[in-house]
Design an enzyme around this catalytic site. Sequence first.
Site, PDB file in Angstrom:
ATOM      1  N   ASN A 161      46.646  67.596 -29.821  1.00  0.00           N
ATOM      2  CA  ASN A 161      47.449  68.322 -28.835  1.00  0.00           C
ATOM      3  C   ASN A 161      48.047  69.538 -29.535  1.00  0.00           C
ATOM      4  O   ASN A 161      48.991  69.406 -30.306  1.00  0.00           O
ATOM      5  CB  ASN A 161      48.560  67.401 -28.299  1.00  0.00           C
ATOM      6  CG  ASN A 161      49.527  68.136 -27.401  1.00  0.00           C
ATOM      7  OD1 ASN A 161      49.243  69.232 -26.925  1.00  0.00           O
ATOM      8  ND2 ASN A 161      50.686  67.517 -27.153  1.00  0.00           N
ATOM      9  N   TRP A 162      47.481  70.697 -29.250  1.00  0.00           N
ATOM     10  CA  TRP A 162      47.922  71.912 -29.958  1.00  0.00           C
ATOM     11  C   TRP A 162      49.228  72.458 -29.394  1.00  0.00           C
ATOM     12  O   TRP A 162      49.786  73.406 -29.938  1.00  0.00           O
ATOM     13  CB  TRP A 162      46.827  72.977 -29.892  1.00  0.00           C
ATOM     14  CG  TRP A 162      45.580  72.636 -30.666  1.00  0.00           C
ATOM     15  CD1 TRP A 162      45.280  71.435 -31.269  1.00  0.00           C
ATOM     16  CD2 TRP A 162      44.461  73.492 -30.938  1.00  0.00           C
ATOM     17  NE1 TRP A 162      44.052  71.499 -31.884  1.00  0.00           N
ATOM     18  CE2 TRP A 162      43.526  72.755 -31.697  1.00  0.00           C
ATOM     19  CE3 TRP A 162      44.159  74.813 -30.599  1.00  0.00           C
ATOM     20  CZ2 TRP A 162      42.318  73.288 -32.131  1.00  0.00           C
ATOM     21  CZ3 TRP A 162      42.944  75.352 -31.028  1.00  0.00           C
ATOM     22  CH2 TRP A 162      42.041  74.592 -31.789  1.00  0.00           C
ATOM     23  N   LYS A 163      49.666  71.913 -28.278  1.00  0.00           N
ATOM     24  CA  LYS A 163      50.910  72.359 -27.624  1.00  0.00           C
ATOM     25  C   LYS A 163      50.861  73.878 -27.407  1.00  0.00           C
ATOM     26  O   LYS A 163      49.779  74.443 -27.223  1.00  0.00           O
ATOM     27  CB  LYS A 163      52.133  71.937 -28.429  1.00  0.00           C
ATOM     28  CG  LYS A 163      52.097  70.464 -28.821  1.00  0.00           C
ATOM     29  CD  LYS A 163      53.424  69.946 -29.284  1.00  0.00           C
ATOM     30  CE  LYS A 163      53.257  68.541 -29.825  1.00  0.00           C
ATOM     31  NZ  LYS A 163      54.501  67.849 -29.999  1.00  0.00           N
ATOM     32  N   HIS A 211      53.000  64.151 -20.815  1.00  0.00           N
ATOM     33  CA  HIS A 211      53.549  64.231 -22.171  1.00  0.00           C
ATOM     34  C   HIS A 211      55.073  64.271 -22.086  1.00  0.00           C
ATOM     35  O   HIS A 211      55.632  64.866 -21.161  1.00  0.00           O
ATOM     36  CB  HIS A 211      53.012  65.487 -22.873  1.00  0.00           C
ATOM     37  CG  HIS A 211      53.294  65.505 -24.335  1.00  0.00           C
ATOM     38  ND1 HIS A 211      54.526  65.847 -24.849  1.00  0.00           N
ATOM     39  CD2 HIS A 211      52.521  65.195 -25.406  1.00  0.00           C
ATOM     40  CE1 HIS A 211      54.482  65.751 -26.167  1.00  0.00           C
ATOM     41  NE2 HIS A 211      53.279  65.361 -26.528  1.00  0.00           N
ATOM     42  N   GLU A 256      57.199  65.972 -23.550  1.00  0.00           N
ATOM     43  CA  GLU A 256      57.785  67.330 -23.491  1.00  0.00           C
ATOM     44  C   GLU A 256      57.757  67.861 -22.063  1.00  0.00           C
ATOM     45  O   GLU A 256      58.654  68.600 -21.650  1.00  0.00           O
ATOM     46  CB  GLU A 256      57.037  68.262 -24.460  1.00  0.00           C
ATOM     47  CG  GLU A 256      57.399  67.950 -25.901  1.00  0.00           C
ATOM     48  CD  GLU A 256      56.330  68.316 -26.921  1.00  0.00           C
ATOM     49  OE1 GLU A 256      55.397  69.071 -26.587  1.00  0.00           O
ATOM     50  OE2 GLU A 256      56.416  67.819 -28.058  1.00  0.00           O
ATOM     51  N   GLU A 301      53.495  57.049 -26.988  1.00  0.00           N
ATOM     52  CA  GLU A 301      54.154  58.051 -27.817  1.00  0.00           C
ATOM     53  C   GLU A 301      55.669  57.878 -27.722  1.00  0.00           C
ATOM     54  O   GLU A 301      56.302  58.428 -26.803  1.00  0.00           O
ATOM     55  CB  GLU A 301      53.781  59.456 -27.336  1.00  0.00           C
ATOM     56  CG  GLU A 301      52.318  59.774 -27.451  1.00  0.00           C
ATOM     57  CD  GLU A 301      52.081  61.260 -27.689  1.00  0.00           C
ATOM     58  OE1 GLU A 301      51.356  61.590 -28.628  1.00  0.00           O
ATOM     59  OE2 GLU A 301      52.664  62.084 -26.960  1.00  0.00           O
ATOM     60  N   GLY A 331      57.059  64.817 -33.263  1.00  0.00           N
ATOM     61  CA  GLY A 331      57.496  66.046 -33.928  1.00  0.00           C
ATOM     62  C   GLY A 331      58.696  65.862 -34.834  1.00  0.00           C
ATOM     63  O   GLY A 331      59.311  66.829 -35.269  1.00  0.00           O
ATOM     64  N   SER A 354      54.064  61.878 -34.896  1.00  0.00           N
ATOM     65  CA  SER A 354      54.105  62.197 -36.324  1.00  0.00           C
ATOM     66  C   SER A 354      52.953  61.573 -37.123  1.00  0.00           C
ATOM     67  O   SER A 354      53.128  61.196 -38.286  1.00  0.00           O
ATOM     68  CB  SER A 354      55.463  61.798 -36.928  1.00  0.00           C
ATOM     69  OG  SER A 354      56.515  62.544 -36.326  1.00  0.00           O
ATOM     70  N   GLY A 392      49.814  65.749 -32.758  1.00  0.00           N
ATOM     71  CA  GLY A 392      50.393  67.049 -32.444  1.00  0.00           C
ATOM     72  C   GLY A 392      50.305  67.984 -33.643  1.00  0.00           C
ATOM     73  O   GLY A 392      49.263  68.569 -33.937  1.00  0.00           O
ATOM     74  N   GLY A 393      51.402  68.105 -34.374  1.00  0.00           N
ATOM     75  CA  GLY A 393      51.519  69.052 -35.489  1.00  0.00           C
ATOM     76  C   GLY A 393      50.335  69.042 -36.449  1.00  0.00           C
ATOM     77  O   GLY A 393      49.815  70.108 -36.817  1.00  0.00           O
TER      78      GLY A 393
HETATM   79  C1  PEP Z   1      52.234  64.958 -29.520  1.00  0.00           C
HETATM   80  O1  PEP Z   1      52.519  66.114 -29.238  1.00  0.00           O
HETATM   81  O2  PEP Z   1      51.636  64.271 -28.689  1.00  0.00           O
HETATM   82  C2  PEP Z   1      52.596  64.435 -30.825  1.00  0.00           C
HETATM   83  C3  PEP Z   1      52.386  63.183 -31.080  1.00  0.00           C
HETATM   84  O3  PEP Z   1      53.156  65.333 -31.708  1.00  0.00           O
HETATM   85  P1  PEP Z   1      53.382  65.104 -33.318  1.00  0.00           P
HETATM   86  O4  PEP Z   1      52.107  64.509 -33.843  1.00  0.00           O
HETATM   87  O5  PEP Z   1      53.657  66.459 -33.836  1.00  0.00           O
HETATM   88  O6  PEP Z   1      54.524  64.156 -33.454  1.00  0.00           O
END
Ligand code: PEP
Length: 254
Positions: A9-11, A94, A96, A164, A170, A210, A231-232
């Site tokens: 997930n590049w957000k 998600h 967010e 999640e 994050g 994470s 994500g990151g």
């Molecule tokens: C996500 O955005 O779905 C996520 C899990 O982010 P991160 O891996 O950065 O915690």
Amino acid sequence: MRVPLIAGNWKMNTTVAEALDLVRAMKDELEKVTDVETAICPPFVSLAPVKELLAGSTIKLGAQNLFFAEKGAYTGEISSLMVADLCEYVIIGHSERRQYFNETGDIVNKKVTAALQAGLKPILCIGESLEENEAGSTEEVLAEQLSLSLAAVVDLNGLTVAYEPVWAIGTGKPATGEQANGTISFIRQSIAEAYGEKAAQEIRILYGGSVNSANAAEFMQQPEIDGALVGGASLKANEFISIVNQTSLIKHRK
Ligand code: PEP
């Protein structure tokens, strides 16, 4: 056996040029792995050029959201039909989006329904907040999110669930493998109660929060965890490649 899925997930990151560079940096290595499904979810504006770059590739493309109406006067929105033209997957619900864009269970349900009707494979995100976790209400919260999100959905074919925990996204503070496995086992059990044992055994349930190359193995070693929503770490080619490679090694015990 459920085929593992690692989705990035590049957000709201990468311009079109940066997205293409990132795909070029990971494409060859990811394509070497044939027993793990990989998907990347860049921002909407990069979907068409990335699709072109991925022509003939095993790497799947996903969107990060959609709007539930098919078309019409919804300025700024992107429909399931538009996404389905370009993508196989779409992330729905998600945390967010729930937090910053007020997506309720009802909205998430409409989006999941629209995605499935358009032939997309939704990655439905559910997860409890830190307060809910500390209050001991994780299972109650997840059961409610699941039933609201899937209201009137009769066939789970094509659906993936991503567990999640909001406190792990994050933050650099992931759940432990054991915690995630236990909670995912609860999610699978809830699905079995609503949709039957066969559907529950077939559906993929990912962990997200994470995940990186240093902790991926801990999650992938867990039997209930069928992959990760990253994500990151999905914005760094070497990190994402390493997570996919480790998943292949562990899930297929080479
Ligand atoms: C996500 O955005 O779905 C996520 C899990 O982010 P991160 O891996 O950065 O915690």
